[in-house]
Design a protein around this motif. Sequence first.
Motif, short mmCIF file in Angstrom:
data_model
loop_
_atom_site.label_atom_id
_atom_site.label_comp_id
_atom_site.label_asym_id
_atom_site.label_seq_id
_atom_site.Cartn_x
_atom_site.Cartn_y
_atom_site.Cartn_z
N SER A 47 17.18 -95.20 -26.39
CA SER A 47 18.18 -94.15 -26.57
C SER A 47 17.57 -92.81 -26.95
O SER A 47 18.23 -91.78 -26.87
N TYR A 48 16.31 -92.83 -27.39
CA TYR A 48 15.69 -91.61 -27.92
C TYR A 48 14.37 -91.33 -27.21
O TYR A 48 13.32 -91.23 -27.83
N SER A 49 14.43 -91.17 -25.91
CA SER A 49 13.22 -90.87 -25.14
C SER A 49 12.88 -89.39 -25.26
O SER A 49 13.64 -88.61 -25.82
N GLY A 50 11.75 -89.02 -24.71
CA GLY A 50 11.34 -87.62 -24.69
C GLY A 50 11.72 -86.91 -23.40
O GLY A 50 11.30 -85.78 -23.16
N ILE A 51 12.49 -87.55 -22.53
CA ILE A 51 12.88 -86.94 -21.26
C ILE A 51 14.19 -86.19 -21.47
O ILE A 51 15.25 -86.79 -21.69
N ASP A 52 14.12 -84.87 -21.39
CA ASP A 52 15.27 -84.02 -21.72
C ASP A 52 16.22 -83.75 -20.56
O ASP A 52 17.32 -83.26 -20.77
N ASP A 53 15.81 -84.05 -19.32
CA ASP A 53 16.66 -83.78 -18.17
C ASP A 53 17.00 -85.08 -17.46
O ASP A 53 16.27 -86.06 -17.55
N ALA A 54 18.13 -85.08 -16.77
CA ALA A 54 18.54 -86.27 -16.01
C ALA A 54 17.57 -86.47 -14.86
O ALA A 54 17.22 -85.52 -14.15
N ARG A 55 17.14 -87.72 -14.67
CA ARG A 55 16.21 -88.03 -13.59
C ARG A 55 16.47 -89.42 -13.03
O ARG A 55 16.90 -90.31 -13.73
N ARG A 56 16.14 -89.56 -11.75
CA ARG A 56 16.11 -90.85 -11.08
C ARG A 56 14.76 -90.89 -10.39
O ARG A 56 14.49 -90.07 -9.51
N LEU A 57 13.91 -91.84 -10.79
CA LEU A 57 12.54 -91.88 -10.27
C LEU A 57 12.20 -93.23 -9.68
O LEU A 57 12.63 -94.28 -10.20
N VAL A 58 11.39 -93.20 -8.63
CA VAL A 58 10.77 -94.39 -8.06
C VAL A 58 9.28 -94.19 -8.25
O VAL A 58 8.71 -93.24 -7.71
N ILE A 59 8.65 -95.05 -9.05
CA ILE A 59 7.25 -94.89 -9.42
C ILE A 59 6.46 -95.99 -8.73
O ILE A 59 6.64 -97.18 -9.03
N ARG A 60 5.57 -95.59 -7.83
CA ARG A 60 4.85 -96.56 -7.00
C ARG A 60 3.35 -96.66 -7.32
O ARG A 60 2.64 -97.38 -6.65
N ASP A 61 2.87 -95.90 -8.33
CA ASP A 61 1.44 -95.96 -8.65
C ASP A 61 1.20 -95.80 -10.14
O ASP A 61 2.02 -95.23 -10.87
N ALA A 62 0.04 -96.28 -10.59
CA ALA A 62 -0.30 -96.29 -12.02
C ALA A 62 -0.43 -94.88 -12.61
O ALA A 62 -0.03 -94.65 -13.75
N GLY A 63 -0.98 -93.94 -11.87
CA GLY A 63 -1.14 -92.58 -12.38
C GLY A 63 0.19 -91.92 -12.70
O GLY A 63 0.37 -91.31 -13.76
N THR A 64 1.15 -92.06 -11.79
CA THR A 64 2.48 -91.51 -12.03
C THR A 64 3.14 -92.23 -13.19
O THR A 64 3.78 -91.61 -14.05
N TRP A 65 2.97 -93.54 -13.28
CA TRP A 65 3.54 -94.32 -14.37
C TRP A 65 3.01 -93.84 -15.73
O TRP A 65 3.76 -93.67 -16.67
N GLN A 66 1.71 -93.60 -15.83
CA GLN A 66 1.12 -93.10 -17.08
C GLN A 66 1.72 -91.75 -17.46
O GLN A 66 2.04 -91.50 -18.62
N ALA A 67 1.86 -90.85 -16.48
CA ALA A 67 2.41 -89.51 -16.75
C ALA A 67 3.86 -89.58 -17.19
O ALA A 67 4.26 -88.90 -18.15
N VAL A 68 4.67 -90.39 -16.52
CA VAL A 68 6.08 -90.52 -16.89
C VAL A 68 6.19 -91.19 -18.26
O VAL A 68 7.00 -90.78 -19.10
N TRP A 69 5.37 -92.20 -18.52
CA TRP A 69 5.42 -92.89 -19.81
C TRP A 69 5.12 -91.91 -20.95
O TRP A 69 5.76 -91.97 -22.01
N ALA A 70 4.18 -91.00 -20.74
CA ALA A 70 3.87 -90.00 -21.76
C ALA A 70 5.11 -89.16 -22.08
O ALA A 70 5.35 -88.80 -23.24
N GLU A 71 5.91 -88.85 -21.08
CA GLU A 71 7.16 -88.12 -21.31
C GLU A 71 8.19 -89.00 -22.03
O GLU A 71 8.91 -88.52 -22.91
#
Length: 168
Positions: A47-71
């Motif tokens: 309920s308390y993520s760091g993502i401030d905007d509405a998003r719908r994402l499809v993550i198909r690789d580890a690099g993108t997953w790491q970046a999104v997880w940081a957010e």
Amino acid sequence: MKPRTTIPIVLVLASPLLPACGNRSPHLVAFSQDPTPVIAEPLFTDSYSGIDDARRLVIRDAGTWQAVWAEVVGQRTPVPEPPSVDFARDMVILAAMGRRGTGGYAIAIDEVSAEGGAGELRVVVRETAPGSGCMTTQALSAPVTAVRVPQTDDAVTFIERTETFACE
């Protein structure tokens, strides 16, 4: 009198941000009545993520997953490790609601299904909001959820549903 059978319809708007769309008009996409369910394993909900905007994402690789997880984890310390995903087999579907002024909001991925022969996944996302009579925490929230599904190059269409709790 026979009961009516309805086919869900999704309005897909062409966007000038998508170069392949050009100046096309909006069009309707009809989904089959018998989509094939896809196993969607829950990865996390917060309920308390760091993502401030509405998003719908499809993550198909580890690099993108790491970046999104940081957010997702935002300013938390220590930074928790992301849920493990083998991107040779799986991908992540993430839905973020964006920042809200109070608690009481939630987001869920209710269904993932494959449209037979269409080469497309359909993801049903449900956003829930507190009604005007609901008591909520007086803290900013930013609901997010993610599931793991089998890796595919298929296009993904998100179908949005919204609900409001009545707390009278």
